[in-house]
Design a protein around this motif. Structure first.
Motif, PDB file in Angstrom:
ATOM      1  N   GLY A 133       0.802  -1.213   0.000  1.00  0.00           N
ATOM      2  CA  GLY A 133       0.000   0.000   0.000  1.00  0.00           C
ATOM      3  C   GLY A 133       0.839   1.269   0.000  1.00  0.00           C
ATOM      4  O   GLY A 133       0.410   2.298  -0.529  1.00  0.00           O
ATOM      5  N   MET A 340      -7.244  -0.657   0.231  1.00  0.00           N
ATOM      6  CA  MET A 340      -6.034   0.160   0.216  1.00  0.00           C
ATOM      7  C   MET A 340      -6.362   1.633   0.032  1.00  0.00           C
ATOM      8  O   MET A 340      -5.718   2.503   0.611  1.00  0.00           O
ATOM      9  CB  MET A 340      -5.093  -0.312  -0.908  1.00  0.00           C
ATOM     10  N   GLN A 348      -0.985   1.904   6.719  1.00  0.00           N
ATOM     11  CA  GLN A 348      -1.418   0.839   5.822  1.00  0.00           C
ATOM     12  C   GLN A 348      -1.339  -0.543   6.477  1.00  0.00           C
ATOM     13  O   GLN A 348      -2.214  -1.384   6.299  1.00  0.00           O
ATOM     14  CB  GLN A 348      -0.584   0.855   4.536  1.00  0.00           C
TER      15      GLN A 348
END
Length: 417
Positions: A133, A340, A348
Motif C-alpha cells: 500500500g 487500500m 497501511q
C-alpha cells in the motif's frame, strides 16, 4: 514517508518495479511450501500422530482465532518499526516455528505451534499488505495485488503437487519432509524480504490520534464487515460445491477436483487482466458490484445442476464455476482497491491487518451458513446466498462514499481517492 513507486506491469503482467518482483519471489517461495503442508497436514496428525479429527479441527479453530487477534497489532508494528524489517522477521519466524511440527506429538503441542504459526502468518500478511500500500498506490497497487494472487495460486498448486507425492508415498518421513520444506521456504522468504528497500517507520500515534486508530474508524469497520460478507463466496468452493455435488447432483464426485483446477488455472492466467481499469475507491466499489452480479448468476446456474443427469449436471457445474471465477477475480480487484484506497498511507499495515479480519470472519460464519442454505435447504438456498453477496456489494457503494467523506477525520488520506 517515501515517495510512491510506479508499479507498471509488462504485457505478461510481470512487475517492472524490482521491489514488487522481490515481493512476488518471496511470496512464491513461501506459498509453495504452504501448499505442500496444506495438502498433508490433517492426514499426518490423524493417521501418523494419532490425534482425533475433532482435535485437529479444534486446533485449527483456536489458531484461527489467535491469528485474527494478532494481525492488527502486528500490522501496526510494521508501520511503526519499518515494514521491511518486521515483515522479514515475521516471515522467517513463521518458517522457524513451523519446523516444530516435526516434533509435535500431542494435542496441546499442536495447538501452541499452530497458533504461533497462524499469528505469524497473518501478521506477516498484514505487514506485506501495508508495504504494498505504501509503495504501489492507486490502480498500480490493485494491479500488483492481482499479480501476487496469481503467483500465490501457482505456488500453492505446485506445493499441493509435492504434497500429493507425500500422500502417495504415505510414510512418516515423507510427511516430515513436507513440513521441513515449508519451514525452510518460510525462512528463505524472510531473507528474500531483506532485499526490499527500507521504508521509514511512522510515529506510533499522531497528536490526538487514538491507539490503533482503525478501531475508531467506523466507516472502515463497516466497509470491512461488508467485504467480509462478499468474501463468503470463497468458501463455496471449499465447502458448498463438494457437499452439493455429493448430496444433490448426479455428477461424479471427481468434479470437485476438476472445478478446483478450473478455478486455480483461471486465477493464475487471468487475474491481472480482470483487474485492469480498477483504479480508485469509486471504481473499485463498482467492480465489487460487477463481480457480485457474476457470483449471484453463478449460484443460480449451479442451483439447476441438481435437476439434471450425470452429464448435464457436470456441464452445468463447469459453466457455473466458470461464471463464478469471473466474479471472484473482478470482485477481488474491487476489494483490494477499496481496502487500500481508504487506508491512510502511514497506517497501511494496521488497516490492512484489520481488512483481513473481514475475510477471517467470513471463514467462521460462511461454512455453517452455506451448509444450512445450500445443502439442507437445497436449490433455493443458492439464490438466497447469491442475493446476500449482491446486497452486501451494493451496500458497499454508499459505505465507501461515507468513508471517503469522513476520511480526513480519521486521517485516511489516500492517493487513490
Amino acid at each position: 514517508m517515501s515517495a510512491p513507486a510506479t508499479s507498471r506491469l509488462t504485457r505478461r503482467g510481470i512487475p517492472v518495479d524490482p521491489r514488487l518482483r522481490v515481493l512476488a519471489l518471496g511470496t512464491f517461495v513461501n506459498r509453495a511450501g504452504a501448499g505442500a503442508t496444506l495438502t498433508t497436514f490433517a492426514l499426518y496428525f490423524t493417521r501418523v500422530v494419532g490425534l482425533a479429527p475433532g482435535q485437529v479441527g479444534l486446533a485449527l479453530s483456536i489458531a484461527a482465532i489467535v491469528g485474527m487477534l494478532a494481525q492488527v497489532p502486528l500490522g501496526h508494528l510494521g508501520d511503526t518499526h519499518g515494514p521491511r524489517e518486521v515483515m522479514s522477521v515475521l516471515t522467517a519466524a513463521f518458517g522457524a516455528v513451523g519446523l516444530l511440527f516435526l516434533v509435535v506429538r500431542s494435542f496441546w503441542g499442536l495447538v501452541l505451534v499452530l497458533a504461533a504459526v497462524t499469528a505469524l502468518q497473518n501478521g506477516g500478511g498484514a505487514v506485506r499488505g501495508g508495504y504494498i500500500g505504501r509503495i504501489a498506490v492507486g490502480g498500480s497497487g490493485v494491479a500488483f495485488k492481482a499479480y501476487l494472487r496469481a503467483v500465490t495460486n501457482l505456488a500453492m498448486s505446485l506445493g499441493a503437487a509435492l504434497g500429493g507425492v507425500a500422500l502417495w508415498i504415505d510414510r512418516p518421513w515423507a510427511y516430515l519432509a513436507v513440513f521441513a520444506l515449508d519451514g525452510v521456504t518460510g525462512i528463505l522468504a524472510g531473507l528474500v524480504s531483506l532485499r526490499l528497500p527500507h521504508l521509514l517507520p511512522t510515529p506510533a500515534r499522531a497528536l490526538g490520534e487514538p491507539r490503533l486508530a482503525v478501531l475508531r474508524d467506523t466507516p472502515y469497520v463497516v466497509v470491512t464487515l461488508l467485504t467480509g460478507v462478499v468474501a463468503m463466496h470463497f468458501v463455496v468452493m471449499e465447502v458448498g460445491i463438494p457437499l452439493w455435488i455429493s448430496e444433490h447432483t448426479a455428477a461424479p464426485t471427481a468434479m470437485v477436483a476438476a472445478l478446483l483446477v478450473l478455478n486455480t488455472v483461471a486465477v493464475t492466467l487471468f487475474q491481472v487482466r480482470m483487474t485492469r481499469g480498477v483504479d480508485g475507491v469509486a471504481e473499485s466499489s463498482r467492480a465489487l458490484v460487477h463481480g457480485a452480479l457474476w457470483i449471484a448468476g453463478a449460484f443460480a446456474v449451479i442451483a439447476t445442476s441438481g435437476w439434471l443427469g450425470p452429464v448435464g449436471a457436470a456441464v452445468v457445474l463447469v459453466v457455473g464455476a466458470a461464471i463464478h471465477v469471473v466474479g471472484e477475480m473482478r470482485s477481488s480487484g474491487g476489494q483490494w482497491g477499496v481496502q487500500m484506497g481508504l487506508a491512510p498511507q502511514e497506517r497501511q499495515g494496521q488497516y490492512q491487518g484489520f481488512a483481513g479480519l473481514g475475510f477471517s470472519l467470513s471463514n467462521v460464519v460462511a461454512p455453517t451458513l452455506i451448509t444450512v442454505l445450500c445443502i439442507e435447504w437445497g436449490w433455493p438456498g443458492w439464490l438466497v446466498l447469491g442475493a446476500i453477496v449482491l446486497a452486501a456489494a451494493l451496500a458497499l457503494q454508499p459505505a465507501t462514499a461515507w468513508a471517503q467523506r469522513t476520511r480526513e477525520r480519521y486521517g485516511a488520506v489516500s492517493a487513490t481517492g
